[in-house]
Design a protein around this motif. Structure first.
Motif, short mmCIF file in Angstrom:
data_model
loop_
_atom_site.label_atom_id
_atom_site.label_comp_id
_atom_site.label_asym_id
_atom_site.label_seq_id
_atom_site.Cartn_x
_atom_site.Cartn_y
_atom_site.Cartn_z
N LEU A 49 27.34 -22.11 -4.14
CA LEU A 49 28.33 -21.62 -3.19
C LEU A 49 29.55 -22.53 -3.10
O LEU A 49 30.62 -22.08 -2.68
CB LEU A 49 27.68 -21.44 -1.82
N HIS A 50 29.42 -23.78 -3.50
CA HIS A 50 30.60 -24.65 -3.57
C HIS A 50 31.54 -24.22 -4.68
O HIS A 50 32.73 -24.58 -4.66
CB HIS A 50 30.19 -26.11 -3.77
N ARG A 51 31.02 -23.46 -5.65
CA ARG A 51 31.84 -23.01 -6.78
C ARG A 51 32.01 -21.50 -6.79
O ARG A 51 32.34 -20.92 -7.83
CB ARG A 51 31.20 -23.49 -8.09
N TRP A 52 31.74 -20.85 -5.65
CA TRP A 52 31.83 -19.40 -5.59
C TRP A 52 33.28 -18.96 -5.83
O TRP A 52 34.20 -19.50 -5.25
CB TRP A 52 31.35 -18.89 -4.24
N GLY A 53 33.44 -17.97 -6.69
CA GLY A 53 34.78 -17.49 -7.02
C GLY A 53 34.82 -17.07 -8.47
O GLY A 53 33.78 -16.74 -9.07
N ASP A 54 35.98 -17.06 -9.06
CA ASP A 54 36.10 -16.68 -10.47
C ASP A 54 35.28 -17.62 -11.34
O ASP A 54 35.31 -18.84 -11.18
CB ASP A 54 37.57 -16.74 -10.90
N GLY A 55 34.54 -17.03 -12.26
CA GLY A 55 33.73 -17.82 -13.17
C GLY A 55 32.41 -18.29 -12.60
O GLY A 55 31.71 -19.09 -13.23
N VAL A 56 32.03 -17.78 -11.42
CA VAL A 56 30.79 -18.25 -10.79
C VAL A 56 29.57 -17.88 -11.62
O VAL A 56 28.56 -18.59 -11.62
CB VAL A 56 30.66 -17.72 -9.35
N GLY A 57 29.62 -16.75 -12.35
CA GLY A 57 28.47 -16.34 -13.15
C GLY A 57 28.13 -17.35 -14.22
O GLY A 57 26.96 -17.72 -14.40
N ALA A 58 29.13 -17.84 -14.92
CA ALA A 58 28.91 -18.83 -15.97
C ALA A 58 28.41 -20.14 -15.36
O ALA A 58 27.51 -20.79 -15.92
CB ALA A 58 30.20 -19.06 -16.75
N TRP A 59 28.98 -20.52 -14.22
CA TRP A 59 28.54 -21.74 -13.55
C TRP A 59 27.09 -21.61 -13.10
O TRP A 59 26.30 -22.55 -13.23
CB TRP A 59 29.45 -22.03 -12.37
N ALA A 60 26.70 -20.45 -12.57
CA ALA A 60 25.34 -20.24 -12.10
C ALA A 60 24.33 -20.35 -13.24
O ALA A 60 23.25 -20.93 -13.08
CB ALA A 60 25.22 -18.88 -11.42
N LYS A 61 24.68 -19.82 -14.40
CA LYS A 61 23.79 -19.91 -15.56
C LYS A 61 23.63 -21.37 -16.00
O LYS A 61 22.53 -21.82 -16.33
CB LYS A 61 24.32 -19.06 -16.71
N GLU A 62 24.75 -22.10 -16.02
CA GLU A 62 24.69 -23.51 -16.37
C GLU A 62 23.86 -24.28 -15.35
O GLU A 62 23.07 -25.15 -15.69
CB GLU A 62 26.11 -24.08 -16.42
N CYS B 14 15.46 -18.11 -7.90
CA CYS B 14 16.88 -18.27 -8.17
C CYS B 14 17.33 -17.38 -9.33
O CYS B 14 18.47 -16.89 -9.34
CB CYS B 14 17.20 -19.73 -8.46
N THR B 15 16.45 -17.15 -10.28
CA THR B 15 16.77 -16.24 -11.37
C THR B 15 16.97 -14.82 -10.85
O THR B 15 17.86 -14.09 -11.29
CB THR B 15 15.67 -16.26 -12.44
N ARG B 16 16.13 -14.42 -9.88
CA ARG B 16 16.28 -13.09 -9.29
C ARG B 16 17.60 -12.97 -8.52
O ARG B 16 18.15 -11.88 -8.40
CB ARG B 16 15.11 -12.77 -8.35
N LEU B 17 18.10 -14.07 -8.00
CA LEU B 17 19.36 -14.04 -7.26
C LEU B 17 20.57 -13.84 -8.18
O LEU B 17 21.67 -13.52 -7.69
CB LEU B 17 19.55 -15.34 -6.48
N MET B 18 20.38 -14.04 -9.47
CA MET B 18 21.51 -13.99 -10.40
C MET B 18 22.20 -12.63 -10.42
O MET B 18 23.39 -12.54 -10.70
CB MET B 18 21.05 -14.37 -11.80
N GLY B 19 21.47 -11.57 -10.11
CA GLY B 19 22.10 -10.25 -10.06
C GLY B 19 23.18 -10.19 -9.00
O GLY B 19 24.25 -9.59 -9.20
N HIS B 20 22.93 -10.82 -7.86
CA HIS B 20 23.94 -10.88 -6.80
C HIS B 20 25.12 -11.75 -7.22
O HIS B 20 26.26 -11.49 -6.83
CB HIS B 20 23.33 -11.43 -5.51
N VAL B 21 24.83 -12.79 -7.99
CA VAL B 21 25.89 -13.70 -8.43
C VAL B 21 26.83 -12.99 -9.39
O VAL B 21 28.05 -12.99 -9.21
CB VAL B 21 25.30 -14.97 -9.09
N THR B 22 26.27 -12.39 -10.43
CA THR B 22 27.11 -11.72 -11.43
C THR B 22 27.83 -10.51 -10.83
O THR B 22 28.92 -10.16 -11.26
CB THR B 22 26.28 -11.28 -12.64
#
Length: 213
Positions: free
Chosen positions: A128-141, A175-183
């Motif tokens: 959530l500190h990096r929420w915004g554009d590109g958050v999907g790539a950051w979440a995977k990393e 956290c993997t299940r949460l990735m759908g909300h992130v992307t």
């Protein structure tokens, strides 16, 4: 930084805690007297007697020194240069807040539950500190750095090693299940799922974390 992490966790989970973690921080000498193992840069020390709960939080001076330059600035740069240090501090604050929260609601907490929730808390904070554009790539990393590219201290007992590995497995599933909300950039859905899981207790939480989508 301790206060900022607690405030962020409280905002994520929609809770408030009168006790402030920074007021319970003790030095190494006091921590050892209270039973600290000395194997980690952060340890939560808990004692319960006759219905009274006492806590102390040890954060190593070296850890606090590494994080001091980031006390008043944005956390983004810290996540790039000092992710490990931030996560260690976040884990200590997570443990403190979760024990205080569960005690307020009159229930006990297992060490496995405590460790699994801390892993989720670290993921949520950094995400959530990096929420915004590109958050999907950051979440995977972030998933890879927090859950896959990990190592464990050699001096852990067999039971301790199992607990940390199991906490990693359970929290990674969640956290993997949460990735759908992130992307999908569904912030409200993400917070709803995090808050629901936070309020589950004991075995219900562990079962929920362990589900595989």
């Amino acid at each position: 930084m301790i206060g900022r992490v607690q405030e962020h966790l409280e905002a994520i989970y929609g809770i408030t805690c009168a006790a402030r973690a920074e007021g319970f921080v003790v030095d190494r000498e006091a921590a050892v007297q209270l039973g600290a193992t000395g194997r980690s840069e952060e340890e939560l020390l808990v004692s319960e007697s006759e219905g009274e709960l006492e806590m102390a939080l040890y954060l190593a001076p070296a850890l606090l020194h590494r994080l001091k330059p980031y006390e008043s600035g944005p956390v983004d740069s810290l996540l790039e240069s000092e992710l490990d240090g931030f996560c260690q501090l976040a884990e200590g604050v997570s443990h403190f807040l979760y024990v205080a929260h569960t005690a307020t609601h009159g229930r006990t907490v297992s060490l496995l539950e405590l460790e699994a929730q801390a892993e989720v808390d670290k993921f949520a904070l950094c995400l959530l500190h990096r929420w915004g554009d590109g958050v999907g790539a950051w979440a995977k990393e972030l998933l890879g750095r927090l859950f896959d590219r990990v190592s464990y201290r050699e001096r852990l007992s067999k039971a301790e090693r199992w607990r940390y590995e199991e906490a990693n497995r359970l929290s990674r599933n969640f956290c993997t299940r949460l990735m759908g909300h992130v992307t999908g950039r569904r912030l409200e859905r993400l917070l709803t799922d995090l808050r629901y899981a936070y309020r589950l207790g004991a075995e219900a939480k562990l079962r929920h974390f362990g589900q595989v989508s």
